[in-house]
Design a protein around this motif. Structure first.
Motif, PDB file in Angstrom:
ATOM      1  N   SER A  43      86.283  63.066  30.029  1.00  0.00           N
ATOM      2  CA  SER A  43      86.829  63.388  28.529  1.00  0.00           C
ATOM      3  C   SER A  43      87.403  61.946  27.940  1.00  0.00           C
ATOM      4  CB  SER A  43      87.851  64.293  28.325  1.00  0.00           C
ATOM      5  OG  SER A  43      89.232  63.740  29.275  1.00  0.00           O
ATOM      6  N   ASP A  44      87.583  61.686  26.896  1.00  0.00           N
ATOM      7  CA  ASP A  44      88.112  60.896  26.005  1.00  0.00           C
ATOM      8  C   ASP A  44      89.665  60.462  26.312  1.00  0.00           C
ATOM      9  OD1 ASP A  44      85.511  60.211  25.167  1.00  0.00           O
ATOM     10  OD2 ASP A  44      85.864  61.305  23.291  1.00  0.00           O
ATOM     11  N   LEU A  45      90.272  61.286  27.082  1.00  0.00           N
ATOM     12  CA  LEU A  45      91.478  61.378  27.105  1.00  0.00           C
ATOM     13  C   LEU A  45      92.411  60.243  28.136  1.00  0.00           C
ATOM     14  CD1 LEU A  45      91.970  65.175  26.956  1.00  0.00           C
ATOM     15  CD2 LEU A  45      92.593  63.457  25.185  1.00  0.00           C
ATOM     16  N   ASP A  72     100.209  70.153  22.959  1.00  0.00           N
ATOM     17  CA  ASP A  72      99.892  70.513  21.576  1.00  0.00           C
ATOM     18  C   ASP A  72      98.718  69.806  21.103  1.00  0.00           C
ATOM     19  OD1 ASP A  72     102.477  70.881  22.845  1.00  0.00           O
ATOM     20  OD2 ASP A  72     102.934  71.808  20.791  1.00  0.00           O
ATOM     21  N   GLU A  73      98.888  68.636  21.460  1.00  0.00           N
ATOM     22  CA  GLU A  73      97.426  67.633  20.851  1.00  0.00           C
ATOM     23  C   GLU A  73      96.409  67.702  21.673  1.00  0.00           C
ATOM     24  OE1 GLU A  73      99.327  64.087  20.711  1.00  0.00           O
ATOM     25  OE2 GLU A  73     101.258  64.967  19.395  1.00  0.00           O
ATOM     26  N   MET A  74      96.168  68.368  22.637  1.00  0.00           N
ATOM     27  CA  MET A  74      95.102  68.460  23.693  1.00  0.00           C
ATOM     28  C   MET A  74      93.886  69.247  22.892  1.00  0.00           C
ATOM     29  SD  MET A  74      95.034  67.010  26.488  1.00  0.00           S
ATOM     30  CE  MET A  74      96.057  65.598  25.752  1.00  0.00           C
ATOM     31  N   PRO A  75      92.640  68.657  23.130  1.00  0.00           N
ATOM     32  CA  PRO A  75      91.655  69.565  22.650  1.00  0.00           C
ATOM     33  C   PRO A  75      91.393  71.028  23.251  1.00  0.00           C
ATOM     34  CG  PRO A  75      90.943  67.338  23.686  1.00  0.00           C
ATOM     35  CD  PRO A  75      92.272  67.529  23.961  1.00  0.00           C
ATOM     36  N   LEU A  80      91.170  75.304  27.494  1.00  0.00           N
ATOM     37  CA  LEU A  80      90.598  76.434  27.976  1.00  0.00           C
ATOM     38  C   LEU A  80      89.900  76.173  29.486  1.00  0.00           C
ATOM     39  CD1 LEU A  80      89.052  79.234  27.553  1.00  0.00           C
ATOM     40  CD2 LEU A  80      86.812  77.760  26.708  1.00  0.00           C
ATOM     41  N   TRP A  81      89.723  74.897  29.786  1.00  0.00           N
ATOM     42  CA  TRP A  81      89.086  74.654  31.342  1.00  0.00           C
ATOM     43  C   TRP A  81      90.347  74.869  32.155  1.00  0.00           C
ATOM     44  CZ3 TRP A  81      85.479  75.260  34.066  1.00  0.00           C
ATOM     45  CH2 TRP A  81      85.252  74.389  35.508  1.00  0.00           C
TER      46      TRP A  81
ATOM     47  N   TYR B  32      85.161  74.440  17.618  1.00  0.00           N
ATOM     48  CA  TYR B  32      86.210  73.502  17.470  1.00  0.00           C
ATOM     49  C   TYR B  32      85.968  72.022  17.011  1.00  0.00           C
ATOM     50  CZ  TYR B  32      89.256  77.683  18.557  1.00  0.00           C
ATOM     51  OH  TYR B  32      89.866  78.733  18.518  1.00  0.00           O
ATOM     52  N   SER B  33      84.650  71.991  16.725  1.00  0.00           N
ATOM     53  CA  SER B  33      84.185  70.564  16.476  1.00  0.00           C
ATOM     54  C   SER B  33      84.935  69.367  17.431  1.00  0.00           C
ATOM     55  CB  SER B  33      84.366  70.109  14.907  1.00  0.00           C
ATOM     56  OG  SER B  33      83.890  71.458  14.296  1.00  0.00           O
ATOM     57  N   GLU B  34      84.629  69.560  18.654  1.00  0.00           N
ATOM     58  CA  GLU B  34      85.331  68.712  19.594  1.00  0.00           C
ATOM     59  C   GLU B  34      84.165  68.084  20.390  1.00  0.00           C
ATOM     60  OE1 GLU B  34      88.046  70.804  21.876  1.00  0.00           O
ATOM     61  OE2 GLU B  34      89.702  71.027  20.347  1.00  0.00           O
TER      62      GLU B  34
END
Lengths: 431, 60
Positions: A43-45, A72-75, A80-81, B32-34
């Motif tokens: 991921s881009d995190l 709160d800011e996580m995709p 979900l994963w 969610y357009s991610e």
């Protein structure tokens, strides 16, 4: 699902030696943790490998500790994963505890053999049928939990992820405030009910469906589980009322006692400010855990019960040296090999807990963080105690070496210690 | 090695299923357009390793 495929395979050759069963158990969890960490890494995190592996291991072992400080800011896909990992870990451990662990003779789990015929080193096809039933029950409870959450005001996404982590008693939430984010009595009561349902032995559900309607009220483990919950709530309420360490809030007391005992790790209050006795009580609850054959971890109720019976028996022998006392659990006599198995499990549990604590303190962590970090990892609870990893903290600021130690604690605790420790014996690898 | 073929076979199935489960977040990435390649890439790697482990049982 995974174990169903695995058990389907056994129908063909019906051969899985004890050695293979141990190896498969350990490698299954390890490989899922490794491959489950890939989405975090890709991921881009900017997850480092240790952080991704920690999060993945925490998910699959249903621990619930997190290195993500800004949930709160996580995709949504990452959130979900995490929930999927916990859900898979929950059903995996139930099926393993009921079908594999009794045959592997790990920590007294042989008491829960499905039938008397499975004493050989081969796993019977009956396991497949039971595994399928367990999956139906687990999925049904998850759907029911999700619908309840939705009915009480959660969004579709929150109800989906929280239902998966509730039944798995995992405790991953989409918010830094955990379940407290919703500030809803209905949601908290629903969570408590489904956490308890996830903490009961799933074999009891099968018996219940098969016609044994009184199993919930007759099972000694379930009865003791509820007694411990009630006793803990009463003790904590009296302590908070008398000491004045914090406002007496029954809603928070009920929720956090159930969450910590079952190793879920949801929080709705800063319980680390409730005084030192609360911390000790919660540390004790972390160790006890829920019922065997459920999604919970810890020492487990049945081992505590048998240890208690054993100690009581020893005391009787002191008073009546010539007396003959037969140890019985659930009206069945207990063999000495079960008792020695359980005592050695508890002994190893405590030894590993102290080793983990010592190793964590060597990495520079303070006493409370070290001791609660070791307890929360080996008992698969989630939050620790203190300002760093407490209910409102996270594990992101810990040194990398501490995270590795904690992941080791998680897998050891999840696989009942011996399933991992036995792999380090040279004799295990000999034919 | 032959002793562990069943173990690798089962691990392979396990990884393939894990890889398939990684498709679920991809659906939510669309909703969610991610959209990024993280879950697709992870799924691909997991399934490839799964097939490799799975196929060990059928090698002579």
């Amino acid at each position: 699902l995974v174990y169903c495929f695995f058990l389907s395979n056994l129908d063909h050759d019906k051969k899985l030696t004890l050695q293979q069963a141990f190896l498969l158990t350990a490698l299954s969890w390890l490989s899922i943790a490794i491959f489950g960490s890939l989405p975090f890494i890709f991921s881009d995190l900017n997850f480092s490998f240790v952080n991704a592996f920690f999060e993945s291991m925490s998910g699959i072992t249903t621990t619930g500790s997190t290195i993500i400080s800004n949930l709160d800011e996580m995709p949504k896909s990452i959130l979900l994963w995490r929930a999927i990992l916990q859900w898979l870990g929950g059903i995996g451990i139930i099926i393993m505890a009921i079908t594999l662990m009794p045959i592997m003779n790990v920590g007294g789990m042989q008491l829960f053999k499905i039938s008397n015929n499975d004493s050989s080193e081969k796993i019977l096809p009956k396991s497949k049928e039971i595994a399928l039933r367990l999956i139906y029950i687990y999925t049904s409870l998850t759907l029911l939990c999700g619908l309840t959450y939705k009915a009480f005001g959660m969004s579709f996404f929150d109800s989906l992820t929280h239902s998966m982590t509730t039944i798995a008693t995992g405790g991953f939430s989409n918010y830094n405030e955990s379940i407290g984010f919703f500030n809803s009595v209905s949601i908290e009561i629903s969570a408590m009910i489904f956490i308890i349902l996830g903490s009961l032995p799933f074999i009891a559900y099968i018996k219940f469906i098969s016609g044994d309607k009184k199993i919930i009220f007759n099972d000694v483990q379930i009865k003791t589980f509820f007694k411990i919950i009630i006793a803990s709530i009463i003790i904590l309420s009296i302590y908070l009322f008398v000491s004045g360490a914090a406002d007496l809030n029954l809603r928070s007391i009920f929720f956090n006692v159930i969450s910590i005992l079952t190793g879920t790790g949801y929080v709705n209050a800063e319980f680390d400010t409730w005084g030192s006795f609360t911390l000790i009580l919660f540390l004790g609850l972390m160790f006890i855990g829920g019922c065997a054959g459920s999604t919970t971890c810890g020492i487990k109720i049945f081992r505590i019960q048998i240890l208690y019976l054993f100690v009581a028996n020893q005391l009787k022998k002191i008073i009546y040296p010539k007396g003959v006392f037969i140890l019985k659990y659930d009206q069945n006599p207990i063999d000495n090999k079960f008792i020695s198995s359980i005592i050695s499990f508890i002994y190893m549990y405590l030894v590993i807990f102290f080793i983990l604590t010592a190793l964590l303190s060597l990495t520079g962590l303070d006493f409370v963080t070290s001791i609660s970090g070791a307890a929360t990892s080996i008992s698969n609870v989630g939050p620790g105690l203190g300002s760093v990893i407490g209910p409102n903290g996270d594990f992101s600021t810990l040194p990398d070496i501490s995270k590795w130690i904690l992941t080791l604690g998680m897998i050891l605790g999840r696989l009942e210690l011996f399933a991992i420790l036995v792999l380090f014996l040279p004799s295990f690898w000999r034919n | 090695m032959s002793n562990y073929k069943t173990v690798f076979f089962t691990l392979g199935i396990l990884q393939i299923i894990l890889g398939v489960f990684m498709f679920i977040p991809i659906i939510f990435q669309f909703i969610y357009s991610e959209i990024d390649s993280s879950f697709f890439g992870a799924s691909l790697v997991t399934i490839i390793f799964g097939i490799l482990f799975f196929s060990i049982k059928f090698r002579s």
